[in-house]
Design a protein around this motif. Structure first.
Motif, PDB file in Angstrom:
ATOM      1  N   ARG A  55     -45.089 -34.288 -22.148  1.00 22.41           N
ATOM      2  CA  ARG A  55     -46.597 -33.846 -21.848  1.00 22.41           C
ATOM      3  C   ARG A  55     -46.967 -32.553 -22.213  1.00 22.41           C
ATOM      4  N   LYS A  56     -46.053 -31.666 -22.217  1.00 23.25           N
ATOM      5  CA  LYS A  56     -46.446 -30.126 -22.371  1.00 23.25           C
ATOM      6  C   LYS A  56     -46.457 -30.034 -23.879  1.00 23.25           C
ATOM      7  N   LYS A  57     -45.497 -30.768 -24.256  1.00 23.82           N
ATOM      8  CA  LYS A  57     -45.318 -30.445 -25.939  1.00 23.82           C
ATOM      9  C   LYS A  57     -46.761 -31.426 -26.577  1.00 23.82           C
ATOM     10  N   PHE A  58     -46.961 -32.551 -25.942  1.00 18.90           N
ATOM     11  CA  PHE A  58     -48.291 -33.160 -26.384  1.00 18.90           C
ATOM     12  C   PHE A  58     -49.492 -32.523 -26.514  1.00 18.90           C
ATOM     13  N   ASP A  59     -49.665 -31.632 -25.265  1.00 16.83           N
ATOM     14  CA  ASP A  59     -50.831 -30.838 -25.125  1.00 16.83           C
ATOM     15  C   ASP A  59     -50.728 -29.944 -26.048  1.00 16.83           C
ATOM     16  N   GLU A  60     -49.713 -29.145 -26.316  1.00 15.05           N
ATOM     17  CA  GLU A  60     -49.802 -28.145 -27.524  1.00 15.05           C
ATOM     18  C   GLU A  60     -49.956 -28.824 -28.906  1.00 15.05           C
ATOM     19  N   VAL A  61     -49.596 -29.805 -28.933  1.00 13.96           N
ATOM     20  CA  VAL A  61     -50.008 -30.383 -30.356  1.00 13.96           C
ATOM     21  C   VAL A  61     -51.333 -30.768 -30.442  1.00 13.96           C
ATOM     22  N   LYS A  62     -51.898 -31.430 -29.204  1.00 14.71           N
ATOM     23  CA  LYS A  62     -53.311 -31.521 -29.095  1.00 14.71           C
ATOM     24  C   LYS A  62     -54.361 -30.398 -29.453  1.00 14.71           C
ATOM     25  N   SER A  63     -53.687 -29.178 -28.998  1.00 11.92           N
ATOM     26  CA  SER A  63     -54.496 -27.980 -28.977  1.00 11.92           C
ATOM     27  C   SER A  63     -54.262 -27.144 -30.110  1.00 11.92           C
ATOM     28  N   ALA A  64     -53.372 -27.471 -31.032  1.00 12.92           N
ATOM     29  CA  ALA A  64     -53.012 -26.957 -31.972  1.00 12.92           C
ATOM     30  C   ALA A  64     -54.077 -26.993 -33.352  1.00 12.92           C
ATOM     31  N   SER A  65     -54.125 -26.198 -34.037  1.00 12.74           N
ATOM     32  CA  SER A  65     -55.285 -26.404 -35.140  1.00 12.74           C
ATOM     33  C   SER A  65     -54.743 -27.394 -36.196  1.00 12.74           C
ATOM     34  N   GLU A  66     -55.664 -27.861 -37.049  1.00  9.51           N
ATOM     35  CA  GLU A  66     -55.229 -28.753 -37.945  1.00  9.51           C
ATOM     36  C   GLU A  66     -54.194 -28.453 -39.021  1.00  9.51           C
ATOM     37  N   GLY A  67     -54.107 -27.078 -39.064  1.00  8.65           N
ATOM     38  CA  GLY A  67     -53.341 -26.726 -40.098  1.00  8.65           C
ATOM     39  C   GLY A  67     -51.695 -26.289 -39.419  1.00  8.65           C
ATOM     40  N   ALA A  68     -51.841 -26.123 -37.929  1.00  6.15           N
ATOM     41  CA  ALA A  68     -50.399 -25.712 -37.276  1.00  6.15           C
ATOM     42  C   ALA A  68     -49.851 -26.800 -36.577  1.00  6.15           C
ATOM     43  N   TRP A  69     -50.570 -27.844 -36.610  1.00  5.30           N
ATOM     44  CA  TRP A  69     -50.119 -28.839 -35.450  1.00  5.30           C
ATOM     45  C   TRP A  69     -48.584 -29.318 -35.962  1.00  5.30           C
ATOM     46  N   GLU A  70     -48.343 -29.371 -37.140  1.00  2.00           N
ATOM     47  CA  GLU A  70     -47.101 -30.066 -37.812  1.00  2.00           C
ATOM     48  C   GLU A  70     -45.941 -29.137 -37.435  1.00  2.00           C
ATOM     49  N   ASP A  71     -46.085 -27.738 -37.039  1.00  2.00           N
ATOM     50  CA  ASP A  71     -45.176 -26.889 -36.536  1.00  2.00           C
ATOM     51  C   ASP A  71     -44.852 -27.401 -35.354  1.00  2.00           C
ATOM     52  N   VAL A  72     -45.790 -27.563 -34.507  1.00  2.00           N
ATOM     53  CA  VAL A  72     -45.327 -28.111 -32.970  1.00  2.00           C
ATOM     54  C   VAL A  72     -44.826 -29.339 -32.820  1.00  2.00           C
ATOM     55  N   LYS A  73     -45.145 -30.327 -33.893  1.00  2.00           N
ATOM     56  CA  LYS A  73     -44.856 -31.560 -33.997  1.00  2.00           C
ATOM     57  C   LYS A  73     -43.058 -32.030 -33.607  1.00  2.00           C
ATOM     58  N   SER A  74     -42.448 -31.148 -34.267  1.00  2.00           N
ATOM     59  CA  SER A  74     -40.958 -31.206 -34.216  1.00  2.00           C
ATOM     60  C   SER A  74     -40.576 -30.895 -32.752  1.00  2.00           C
ATOM     61  N   GLY A  75     -41.196 -29.979 -31.938  1.00  2.00           N
ATOM     62  CA  GLY A  75     -40.743 -30.016 -30.665  1.00  2.00           C
ATOM     63  C   GLY A  75     -41.252 -31.012 -29.785  1.00  2.00           C
ATOM     64  N   LEU A  76     -42.299 -31.824 -29.965  1.00  2.00           N
ATOM     65  CA  LEU A  76     -42.767 -33.102 -29.359  1.00  2.00           C
ATOM     66  C   LEU A  76     -41.765 -34.154 -29.751  1.00  2.00           C
ATOM     67  N   ASP A  77     -41.548 -34.225 -30.918  1.00  2.00           N
ATOM     68  CA  ASP A  77     -40.400 -35.311 -31.328  1.00  2.00           C
ATOM     69  C   ASP A  77     -39.194 -35.243 -30.719  1.00  2.00           C
ATOM     70  N   SER A  78     -38.662 -33.927 -30.586  1.00  3.90           N
ATOM     71  CA  SER A  78     -37.193 -33.757 -29.607  1.00  3.90           C
ATOM     72  C   SER A  78     -37.580 -34.110 -28.244  1.00  3.90           C
ATOM     73  N   ALA A  79     -38.366 -33.690 -27.712  1.00  5.19           N
ATOM     74  CA  ALA A  79     -38.757 -33.877 -26.282  1.00  5.19           C
ATOM     75  C   ALA A  79     -39.095 -35.389 -26.120  1.00  5.19           C
ATOM     76  N   TYR A  80     -39.809 -36.068 -26.910  1.00  2.68           N
ATOM     77  CA  TYR A  80     -39.934 -37.482 -26.556  1.00  2.68           C
ATOM     78  C   TYR A  80     -38.635 -38.330 -26.938  1.00  2.68           C
ATOM     79  N   ASN A  81     -37.726 -38.045 -28.048  1.00  4.79           N
ATOM     80  CA  ASN A  81     -36.533 -38.513 -28.312  1.00  4.79           C
ATOM     81  C   ASN A  81     -35.638 -38.389 -26.920  1.00  4.79           C
ATOM     82  N   ASN A  82     -35.608 -37.305 -26.390  1.00  2.00           N
ATOM     83  CA  ASN A  82     -34.873 -37.000 -25.238  1.00  2.00           C
ATOM     84  C   ASN A  82     -35.239 -37.943 -23.996  1.00  2.00           C
ATOM     85  N   LEU A  83     -36.360 -38.001 -23.739  1.00  2.00           N
ATOM     86  CA  LEU A  83     -37.177 -38.938 -22.827  1.00  2.00           C
ATOM     87  C   LEU A  83     -36.826 -40.581 -23.205  1.00  2.00           C
ATOM     88  N   GLU A  84     -36.904 -40.880 -24.495  1.00  2.00           N
ATOM     89  CA  GLU A  84     -36.543 -42.283 -24.702  1.00  2.00           C
ATOM     90  C   GLU A  84     -35.147 -42.468 -24.595  1.00  2.00           C
TER      91      GLU A  84
END
Length: 95
Positions: A55-84
């Motif tokens: 949820r924290k990483k997801f919020d970071e993606v949501k608040s990231a600018s259109e140009g910067a969100w992909e940089d944050v995406k990998s952290g969310l993907d990793s956190a999601y995979n751990n949860l899954e």
């Protein structure tokens, strides 16, 4: 729809599925014996900590600018995979 919005919708849907699976495990835990409840609770606590990280990483993606969100995406993907992985392990163990 932007790539960021599409990604957010995809992640929301995936999180909803995992949350439903966690809720099923919680329901099973309530119906189990005392010893099993302890095991369930350990797994549920672990999954809830991982949910919080996602949820924290997801919020970071949501608040990231259109140009910067992909940089944050990998952290969310990793956190999601751990949860899954944690949900799959718990489901196969207690399923």
């Amino acid at each position: 729809m932007s790539k960021k919005e599409a990604y957010q919708q995809k992640v929301e849907a995936q999180l909803d599925e995992l949350n439903a699976e966690i809720d099923k495990l919680k329901a099973k835990a309530k119906k189990s014996s005392a010893d099993a409840k302890i095991e369930y609770q350990d797994q549920i606590d672990d999954m809830q900590a991982k949910q919080k990280a996602v949820r924290k990483k997801f919020d970071e993606v949501k608040s990231a600018s259109e140009g910067a969100w992909e940089d944050v995406k990998s952290g969310l993907d990793s956190a999601y995979n751990n949860l899954e992985d944690a949900v799959k392990r718990a489901s196969s163990r207690f399923g």
